[in-house]
Design a protein around this motif. Structure first.
Motif, PDB file in Angstrom:
ATOM      1  N   THR A 196       0.813  -1.222   0.000  1.00  0.00           N
ATOM      2  CA  THR A 196       0.000   0.000   0.000  1.00  0.00           C
ATOM      3  C   THR A 196       0.846   1.272   0.000  1.00  0.00           C
ATOM      4  O   THR A 196       0.310   2.373  -0.129  1.00  0.00           O
ATOM      5  CB  THR A 196      -0.918   0.030   1.234  1.00  0.00           C
ATOM      6  OG1 THR A 196      -0.106   0.055   2.426  1.00  0.00           O
ATOM      7  CG2 THR A 196      -1.825  -1.184   1.260  1.00  0.00           C
ATOM      8  N   GLY A 197       2.152   1.120   0.170  1.00  0.00           N
ATOM      9  CA  GLY A 197       3.015   2.298   0.209  1.00  0.00           C
ATOM     10  C   GLY A 197       2.888   3.088   1.502  1.00  0.00           C
ATOM     11  O   GLY A 197       3.105   4.298   1.526  1.00  0.00           O
ATOM     12  N   SER A 256       4.266   2.474  -8.537  1.00  0.00           N
ATOM     13  CA  SER A 256       3.258   1.416  -8.578  1.00  0.00           C
ATOM     14  C   SER A 256       2.370   1.530  -9.806  1.00  0.00           C
ATOM     15  O   SER A 256       2.073   0.532 -10.479  1.00  0.00           O
ATOM     16  CB  SER A 256       2.421   1.474  -7.295  1.00  0.00           C
ATOM     17  OG  SER A 256       1.455   0.453  -7.280  1.00  0.00           O
ATOM     18  N   ASN A 257       1.944   2.758 -10.106  1.00  0.00           N
ATOM     19  CA  ASN A 257       1.078   2.957 -11.276  1.00  0.00           C
ATOM     20  C   ASN A 257       1.813   2.653 -12.580  1.00  0.00           C
ATOM     21  O   ASN A 257       1.261   2.007 -13.477  1.00  0.00           O
ATOM     22  CB  ASN A 257       0.549   4.396 -11.296  1.00  0.00           C
ATOM     23  CG  ASN A 257      -0.601   4.599 -10.338  1.00  0.00           C
ATOM     24  OD1 ASN A 257      -1.456   3.740 -10.185  1.00  0.00           O
ATOM     25  ND2 ASN A 257      -0.620   5.747  -9.668  1.00  0.00           N
ATOM     26  N   ALA A 268       0.839  12.667 -10.206  1.00  0.00           N
ATOM     27  CA  ALA A 268       2.222  12.564  -9.757  1.00  0.00           C
ATOM     28  C   ALA A 268       2.950  13.905  -9.783  1.00  0.00           C
ATOM     29  O   ALA A 268       3.595  14.288  -8.806  1.00  0.00           O
ATOM     30  CB  ALA A 268       2.973  11.533 -10.599  1.00  0.00           C
ATOM     31  N   GLN A 296       5.159   8.091   0.023  1.00  0.00           N
ATOM     32  CA  GLN A 296       3.928   7.652  -0.638  1.00  0.00           C
ATOM     33  C   GLN A 296       3.829   8.204  -2.059  1.00  0.00           C
ATOM     34  O   GLN A 296       3.388   7.508  -2.983  1.00  0.00           O
ATOM     35  CB  GLN A 296       2.717   8.109   0.174  1.00  0.00           C
ATOM     36  CG  GLN A 296       1.372   7.815  -0.468  1.00  0.00           C
ATOM     37  CD  GLN A 296       1.004   6.341  -0.465  1.00  0.00           C
ATOM     38  OE1 GLN A 296       1.231   5.650   0.518  1.00  0.00           O
ATOM     39  NE2 GLN A 296       0.437   5.866  -1.559  1.00  0.00           N
ATOM     40  N   ASP A 325       0.093   8.305 -14.256  1.00  0.00           N
ATOM     41  CA  ASP A 325      -0.238   8.826 -12.926  1.00  0.00           C
ATOM     42  C   ASP A 325      -0.359  10.342 -13.044  1.00  0.00           C
ATOM     43  O   ASP A 325       0.597  11.083 -12.819  1.00  0.00           O
ATOM     44  CB  ASP A 325       0.851   8.449 -11.912  1.00  0.00           C
ATOM     45  CG  ASP A 325       0.449   8.803 -10.486  1.00  0.00           C
ATOM     46  OD1 ASP A 325      -0.550   9.525 -10.309  1.00  0.00           O
ATOM     47  OD2 ASP A 325       1.148   8.372  -9.552  1.00  0.00           O
ATOM     48  N   TRP A 385       6.165   6.105  -4.154  1.00  0.00           N
ATOM     49  CA  TRP A 385       5.620   4.746  -4.252  1.00  0.00           C
ATOM     50  C   TRP A 385       4.437   4.707  -5.222  1.00  0.00           C
ATOM     51  O   TRP A 385       4.331   3.806  -6.060  1.00  0.00           O
ATOM     52  CB  TRP A 385       5.175   4.249  -2.879  1.00  0.00           C
ATOM     53  CG  TRP A 385       4.613   2.852  -2.891  1.00  0.00           C
ATOM     54  CD1 TRP A 385       5.282   1.681  -2.686  1.00  0.00           C
ATOM     55  CD2 TRP A 385       3.245   2.496  -3.160  1.00  0.00           C
ATOM     56  NE1 TRP A 385       4.428   0.612  -2.807  1.00  0.00           N
ATOM     57  CE2 TRP A 385       3.163   1.080  -3.099  1.00  0.00           C
ATOM     58  CE3 TRP A 385       2.097   3.215  -3.441  1.00  0.00           C
ATOM     59  CZ2 TRP A 385       1.982   0.387  -3.310  1.00  0.00           C
ATOM     60  CZ3 TRP A 385       0.900   2.525  -3.656  1.00  0.00           C
ATOM     61  CH2 TRP A 385       0.856   1.132  -3.589  1.00  0.00           C
ATOM     62  N   SER A 386       3.535   5.654  -5.101  1.00  0.00           N
ATOM     63  CA  SER A 386       2.331   5.680  -5.938  1.00  0.00           C
ATOM     64  C   SER A 386       2.683   5.789  -7.411  1.00  0.00           C
ATOM     65  O   SER A 386       2.112   5.086  -8.264  1.00  0.00           O
ATOM     66  CB  SER A 386       1.443   6.856  -5.516  1.00  0.00           C
ATOM     67  OG  SER A 386       0.277   6.897  -6.307  1.00  0.00           O
ATOM     68  N   THR A 405      -0.669  13.335   2.109  1.00  0.00           N
ATOM     69  CA  THR A 405       0.230  12.267   1.683  1.00  0.00           C
ATOM     70  C   THR A 405       1.618  12.551   2.257  1.00  0.00           C
ATOM     71  O   THR A 405       1.783  13.466   3.072  1.00  0.00           O
ATOM     72  CB  THR A 405       0.275  12.162   0.145  1.00  0.00           C
ATOM     73  OG1 THR A 405       1.072  11.046  -0.234  1.00  0.00           O
ATOM     74  CG2 THR A 405       0.840  13.428  -0.489  1.00  0.00           C
TER      75      THR A 405
END
Length: 267
Positions: A153-154, A206-207, A217, A199, A214, A202-203, A195
């Motif tokens: 989940t980051g 991950s995307n 971002a 995170q 993203d 990471w997000s 955030t």
């Protein structure tokens, strides 16, 4: 009143002994370069000299504290500069990864470098000083401040909060010798809520790894960068304040030494 020969002789001996004591004292003063050989020579001046000696010791300690604070903030500044460079690179990768010209596989390749940057961020956030204490550890300088607690989940843990250690560098001046790991969290997210820097990275990774873009971002990275730049500016201001105080302490030390010399040293 008649003065006997014995009395006259004793008076002469006493006078010679007194002159010898004065000569001996003068010789000691010449040898030591000090006007006061004991507090009884000038009790008022002796008390003042003790006060001035204590002031000199305080100023010496303030300068040691200032040197330590300066060295520690210099290490923090280096870590912040590295983080800023890291986020600039992540931003470039975000622009690249969000390009419509990239395939899902291409985005996955970009994600690989972003994952590495996330690990580098954690390492920098857990940087230590020369004493082995965590630079961003706040009051808990021996406890690791930043960790990734859930790679799915980051979720990051910035456990040491907001405490700031300070050192006294002048009679009425303290300076923070670092910033806690709380500076990396509490960022306003584009998607709503808050955030943190970990995170955000990471997000994005991950995307892109999933082959998706993203769009949030870039603004989130910019928010993270602005946070680091704000902290960096405060660190720079503290370092300037330390320089100013060191100069003030040095000037005061000279003034104290001059007054002490006037009271203590032989003319």
């Amino acid at each position: 009143m008649r003065i006997s020969t014995a009395q006259m002789f004793q008076q002469g001996v006493d006078a010679m002994l007194e002159r010898q004591l004065e000569l001996s004292k003068t010789e000691l003063q010449m040898a030591s370069g000090k006007r006061l050989l004991s507090p009884s020579d000038d009790p008022s001046a002796a008390a003042r000299i003790l006060d001035l000696g204590a002031a000199e010791q305080r100023l010496t300690q303030y300068q040691r504290n200032a040197d330590f604070a300066q060295a520690r903030l210099d290490q923090e500044e280096t870590a912040l500069f590295s983080m800023e460079s890291l986020l600039q690179r992540v931003r470039e990768l975000a622009v690249q990864g969000n390009s419509d010209n990239l395939s899902a596989a291409d985005r996955g390749s970009v994600a690989v470098e972003i994952w590495e940057n996330m690990e580098s961020f954690v390492q920098l956030a857990n940087a230590r000083d020369a004493n082995g204490e965590y630079i961003f550890g706040g009051f808990q300088s021996l406890t690791q401040p930043v960790s990734l607690v859930d790679s799915n989940t980051g979720q990051f843990d910035y456990g040491v909060g907001t405490g700031q250690r300070k050192l006294q560098i002048g009679d009425s001046r303290e300076v923070a010798i670092g910033d806690p790991s709380g500076i990396f969290e509490g960022l306003t997210a584009v998607a709503g809520g808050t955030t943190d820097i970990g995170q955000v990275i990471w997000s994005l990774a991950s995307n892109l790894e999933a082959g998706n873009g993203d769009p949030d971002a870039l603004p989130d990275i910019d928010t993270a960068l602005n946070r680091l730049l704000e902290v960096h500016a405060r660190v720079g201001a503290r370092m300037n304040a330390i320089e100013d105080q060191k100069e003030a302490n040095a000037s005061m030390d000279l003034a104290v030494a001059d007054v002490r010399s006037t009271l203590e040293d032989l003319d």
